[in-house]
Design a protein around this motif. Structure first.
Motif, short mmCIF file in Angstrom:
data_model
loop_
_atom_site.label_atom_id
_atom_site.label_comp_id
_atom_site.label_asym_id
_atom_site.label_seq_id
_atom_site.Cartn_x
_atom_site.Cartn_y
_atom_site.Cartn_z
N MET A 1 0.76 -1.51 0.33
CA MET A 1 0.09 0.08 0.21
C MET A 1 1.01 1.68 -0.08
O MET A 1 1.87 1.32 0.51
N GLN A 2 0.38 2.13 -0.54
CA GLN A 2 0.84 3.51 -1.52
C GLN A 2 -0.01 4.55 -0.04
O GLN A 2 -0.47 5.31 -0.20
N THR A 3 1.50 4.72 0.60
CA THR A 3 1.43 5.88 1.84
C THR A 3 0.94 7.16 0.11
O THR A 3 1.42 7.24 -1.02
N PRO A 4 0.22 8.41 0.58
CA PRO A 4 0.43 9.33 0.10
C PRO A 4 1.29 10.14 -0.50
O PRO A 4 1.78 10.98 -1.25
N GLU A 5 2.87 10.11 0.66
CA GLU A 5 3.70 11.19 0.11
C GLU A 5 4.38 10.15 -0.99
O GLU A 5 5.03 10.54 -1.96
N GLU A 6 4.12 8.63 -0.62
CA GLU A 6 4.86 8.33 -1.88
C GLU A 6 3.95 8.56 -3.17
O GLU A 6 4.92 8.38 -4.36
N LYS A 7 3.21 8.55 -3.09
CA LYS A 7 2.16 8.25 -4.59
C LYS A 7 2.85 9.74 -5.06
O LYS A 7 2.90 9.99 -6.05
N LYS A 8 2.76 10.78 -4.00
CA LYS A 8 3.06 12.49 -5.08
C LYS A 8 4.40 12.56 -4.97
O LYS A 8 4.60 12.79 -6.52
N LEU A 9 5.42 11.29 -4.51
CA LEU A 9 6.64 11.64 -5.55
C LEU A 9 6.72 10.88 -6.17
O LEU A 9 7.24 11.35 -7.14
N LEU A 10 6.08 9.63 -6.65
CA LEU A 10 6.40 9.25 -7.36
C LEU A 10 5.31 9.73 -9.42
O LEU A 10 5.44 9.69 -10.24
N THR A 11 3.98 10.58 -8.65
CA THR A 11 3.34 10.89 -9.71
C THR A 11 4.87 12.08 -10.08
O THR A 11 4.66 12.44 -11.38
N LYS A 12 5.73 13.08 -9.32
CA LYS A 12 6.78 13.77 -9.56
C LYS A 12 7.80 12.73 -10.20
O LYS A 12 8.07 13.84 -11.42
N TYR A 13 7.93 12.46 -10.08
CA TYR A 13 9.19 10.65 -10.91
C TYR A 13 8.68 10.62 -12.09
O TYR A 13 9.50 11.02 -13.31
N TRP A 14 7.49 10.31 -11.99
CA TRP A 14 7.04 10.26 -13.92
C TRP A 14 6.44 11.36 -15.12
O TRP A 14 7.39 11.37 -15.69
N TRP A 15 5.77 12.48 -14.17
CA TRP A 15 6.30 13.60 -14.56
C TRP A 15 7.98 14.31 -15.21
O TRP A 15 7.90 14.80 -16.37
N PHE A 16 8.59 14.16 -14.36
CA PHE A 16 9.63 14.57 -14.51
C PHE A 16 10.91 13.49 -15.55
O PHE A 16 11.48 14.44 -16.26
N GLY A 17 10.43 12.76 -15.09
CA GLY A 17 10.99 11.65 -16.12
C GLY A 17 10.88 11.66 -17.74
O GLY A 17 11.12 11.68 -18.36
N GLY A 18 8.95 11.57 -17.57
CA GLY A 18 8.75 11.94 -18.83
C GLY A 18 8.96 13.22 -20.03
O GLY A 18 9.77 13.24 -21.10
N GLY A 19 9.32 14.75 -18.97
CA GLY A 19 9.09 15.21 -19.49
C GLY A 19 10.94 15.90 -19.66
O GLY A 19 11.57 16.15 -21.07
N GLY A 20 11.88 14.85 -18.95
CA GLY A 20 13.23 14.97 -19.13
C GLY A 20 13.35 14.70 -20.51
O GLY A 20 14.57 14.58 -21.36
N ALA A 21 12.93 12.86 -20.78
CA ALA A 21 13.05 12.13 -21.55
C ALA A 21 12.72 13.76 -22.97
O ALA A 21 13.54 13.08 -23.80
N MET A 22 11.37 13.57 -22.67
CA MET A 22 11.04 15.11 -24.14
C MET A 22 12.04 16.05 -24.15
O MET A 22 12.77 16.27 -25.80
N LEU A 23 12.61 16.03 -23.60
CA LEU A 23 13.51 18.01 -23.73
C LEU A 23 14.88 17.27 -23.81
O LEU A 23 15.33 17.87 -25.26
N LEU A 24 15.37 15.81 -23.55
CA LEU A 24 16.15 15.38 -24.18
C LEU A 24 16.07 15.10 -25.97
O LEU A 24 17.01 15.60 -26.62
N GLY A 25 15.51 14.58 -26.16
CA GLY A 25 15.05 13.95 -28.16
C GLY A 25 14.70 15.84 -27.93
O GLY A 25 15.35 15.20 -29.08
N SER A 26 14.39 16.40 -28.16
CA SER A 26 13.74 17.23 -28.29
C SER A 26 15.27 18.12 -28.64
O SER A 26 15.56 19.09 -29.71
#
Length: 88
Positions: A1-26
């Protein structure tokens, strides 16, 4: 079970990781376009290449932040696991 802190951090992980990959490729695409502009002796090649390099560096920064968020999730899980072992 994920805590709210973990959910918030995982959401940031996916947004920053995806955004970073897009910026790198661009950034790579823009940098290569600037290289072709230089070969064709077009005037703004320097600024296009500089913009591409800036995008690449921004993407790497975002990916680094994503890594930090993922590491924080792992640390929280490890602390929860250790706390569960010490409770009777």
């Amino acid at each position: 079970m994920q805590t709210p802190e973990e959910k918030k951090l995982l959401t940031k992980y996916w947004w920053f990781g995806g955004g970073g990959a897009m910026l790198l490729g661009s950034g790579l695409a823009v940098l290569l376009h600037g290289s072709k502009m230089k070969e064709a002796n077009e005037d703004p090649w320097f600024w296009v290449s500089t913009g591409g390099f800036a995008l690449i560096m921004s993407g790497l920064s975002f990916i680094g932040d994503a890594n930090r968020f993922r590491t924080m999730v792992d640390v929280l899980r490890e602390l929860d696991r250790r706390e569960g072992l010490t409770k009777p």
